[in-house]
Design an enzyme around this catalytic site. Structure first.
Site, PDB file in Angstrom:
ATOM      1  N   ARG A  64      -0.244   6.052  -6.916  1.00  0.00           N
ATOM      2  CA  ARG A  64      -1.598   6.539  -7.222  1.00  0.00           C
ATOM      3  C   ARG A  64      -1.680   8.051  -7.081  1.00  0.00           C
ATOM      4  NH1 ARG A  64      -4.974   3.612  -3.007  1.00  0.00           N
ATOM      5  NH2 ARG A  64      -6.727   4.745  -3.929  1.00  0.00           N
ATOM      6  N   ASP A 102       0.833  -1.212   0.000  1.00  0.00           N
ATOM      7  CA  ASP A 102       0.000   0.000   0.000  1.00  0.00           C
ATOM      8  C   ASP A 102       0.865   1.258   0.000  1.00  0.00           C
ATOM      9  OD1 ASP A 102      -2.640   1.360   0.189  1.00  0.00           O
ATOM     10  OD2 ASP A 102      -1.739   2.102   2.037  1.00  0.00           O
TER      11      ASP A 102
HETATM   12  N1  URA Z   1      -7.291   6.148   2.638  1.00  0.00           N
HETATM   13  C1  URA Z   1      -6.450   5.133   2.401  1.00  0.00           C
HETATM   14  O1  URA Z   1      -5.827   4.620   3.322  1.00  0.00           O
HETATM   15  N2  URA Z   1      -6.309   4.684   1.137  1.00  0.00           N
HETATM   16  C2  URA Z   1      -6.983   5.214   0.097  1.00  0.00           C
HETATM   17  O2  URA Z   1      -6.820   4.761  -1.016  1.00  0.00           O
HETATM   18  C3  URA Z   1      -7.846   6.282   0.348  1.00  0.00           C
HETATM   19  C4  URA Z   1      -7.985   6.721   1.643  1.00  0.00           C
END
Ligand code: URA
Ligand code: CA
Length: 435
Positions: A168, A161
């Site tokens: 992203r 992530d």
């Molecule tokens: N919060 C997150 O942790 N990830 C996202 O993609 C959007 C908001």
């Protein structure tokens, strides 16, 4: 499995298997799949979407990219909450102590705020001495002993992530339902709670601007959690104005203390959202059998002082100076060089408050970061005096800025003046002339 074939498949709107998604994610984390291919894949997801199975598969692949915290050796149901990001949202600081005071076990790992205002960790760090980076064993010991700990993520949780979010952010692929849902849920699932209450915000400045989008995001996240055997409940709450009146770090701690001291009452939006979130957490924890019973217990935890005492206990356990957890002494942490009242030149009713602009105004004067490594000034921010629908005149401030450094104060005021609209029935006699 070649990344280019998986990109093509998603671009064509086909459904990917769990194995395909997993190979792409693990390949990306291992640097075998380069940024440009992952960026193309993310954009394909933005256009083609993902079904529920794919979204769950993506979440699991992300979850497996790093450590998963094991809380199973703490007795009882460990409950967590997550908000999709609001302005003036100090719910965690109030709800955690309320739930713990009523017998729930709150084990919360927070991320750093991604957006305009500080996150929960920044708010907690406005309390002198308080440490949010606890080793995992200490975090668990604290939950065992006092039923409440709010800390930063420990260990190597969901590295996929971290890498994906950064990509992203710069490829305009943040705003995709499956990408948001998997990003949030992978982190929640990695931090080990048995039960999760999600607060999905909708309105200006929220990821989900419409109620429809919020419902879709909420049900996708609930579905992911349940597929993985967790108890998950979502509520959808309004972000068409800041939730509480305070926006800033120590200022939000102060508002949480006010709530826990019984100074907010039923009907107040922050109070009601806290009651709802905490009530769901008690139900999922098995500490209440009905919403009515949960609310009665929560009200009692405030009236008896037990919830405020629990907050103090947590601050002390994490090395913080708990004497500040007091409705008078907390003012010392909110002391600034200058208070600037903000006036609008109309009489009328408040018709629109752009929560995002309010958050950005607070950020500009130092309450939040614009870059990852910016320093935060814990004392600064703003306090709203008016809510949607309330009457206001040019003699009454709509809010007050708390500033230490005048540098961006004018820009903050300009944002607030744009973001807050008063419906004033001016003398409009002629609407249009068609000739
Ligand atoms: N919060 C997150 O942790 N990830 C996202 O993609 C959007 C908001
Ligand atoms: Ca927040």
């Amino acid at each position: 499995m070649r990344a280019v074939d998986l990109i093509a498949k998603k671009r064509a709107g086909e459904v990917l298997t769990d194995e395909e998604i997993n190979s792409l994610i693990q390949g990306y984390v291992a640097n075998d799949v380069p940024d440009y291919q992952m960026a193309a894949f993310l954009m394909a997801v933005c256009f083609s979407g993902m079904n529920a199975q794919e979204t769950a598969g993506l979440t699991i692949a992300m979850l497996q990219s790093g450590d998963v915290v094991d809380l199973s050796d703490i007795p009882g149901v460990k409950v967590d909450k997550h908000s999709t990001g609001g302005v003036g949202d100090t719910t965690t600081l109030a709800v955690g102590p309320m739930v713990a005071a009523c017998g729930g076990k709150v084990a919360k790992m927070s991320g750093r705020g991604l957006g305009h205002t500080g996150g929960t960790l920044d708010k907690l760090e406005s309390i002198p001495g308080l440490i949010i980076e606890l080793p995992l064993e200490q975090f668990k010991q604290q939950v065992r002993e006092i039923s409440l700990a709010i800390v930063g993520q420990t260990g190597n949780l969901v590295p996929a992530d971290k890498k994906l979010y950064a990509l992203r952010d710069v490829t305009s692929t943040v705003n995709s339902l499956p990408l948001i849902a998997s990003s949030i849920m992978s982190k929640k699932l990695a931090s080990g709670a048995d039960a999760i209450v999600l607060d999905v915000k909708t309105g200006s400045g929220a990821f989900a601007e419409t109620l429809e989008q919020a419902k879709a995001l909420a049900s996708t996240m609930v579905d992911i959690g349940r597929r993985l055997g967790k108890k998950v409940v979502a509520i959808i709450t309004d972000m068409n104005q800041p939730l509480g009146l305070a926006v800033g770090n120590a200022l939000e701690v102060r508002e949480a203390i006010e709530l826990l001291s019984g100074k907010l009452s039923s009907g107040d939006p922050l109070y009601e959202v806290c009651m709802l979130l905490a009530g769901k957490m008690l139900l999922l924890s098995g500490q209440a059998g009905s919403e009515t019973e949960a609310r009665a217990k929560l009200v009692k935890s405030i009236e008896s002082g037990a919830a405020l005492a629990k907050f103090r206990e947590m601050v002390a356990a994490q090395g913080g100076d708990f004497t500040y957890i007091d409705s008078v002494k907390i003012n010392e942490l909110c002391a600034v060089k200058r208070h600037i009242p903000v006036f609008l030149p109309y009489s009328g009713h408040v018709q629109r408050i752009d929560a995002q602009k309010v958050g950005l105004a607070a950020q500009l004067i130092g309450a939040g970061r614009s870059k990852k490594d910016d320093a935060i000034d814990p004392a600064v921010g703003l306090v709203m005096h008016k809510r949607l629908g309330e009457p206001v005149s040019p003699q009454e401030p709509v809010c007050t800025l708390y500033v230490n450094d005048d540098l961006n104060a004018d820009a903050a005021i300009a944002l607030l003046t744009q973001g807050i609209e008063i419906e004033h029935r001016a003398q409009r006699m002629v609407y249009a002339v068609l000739d």
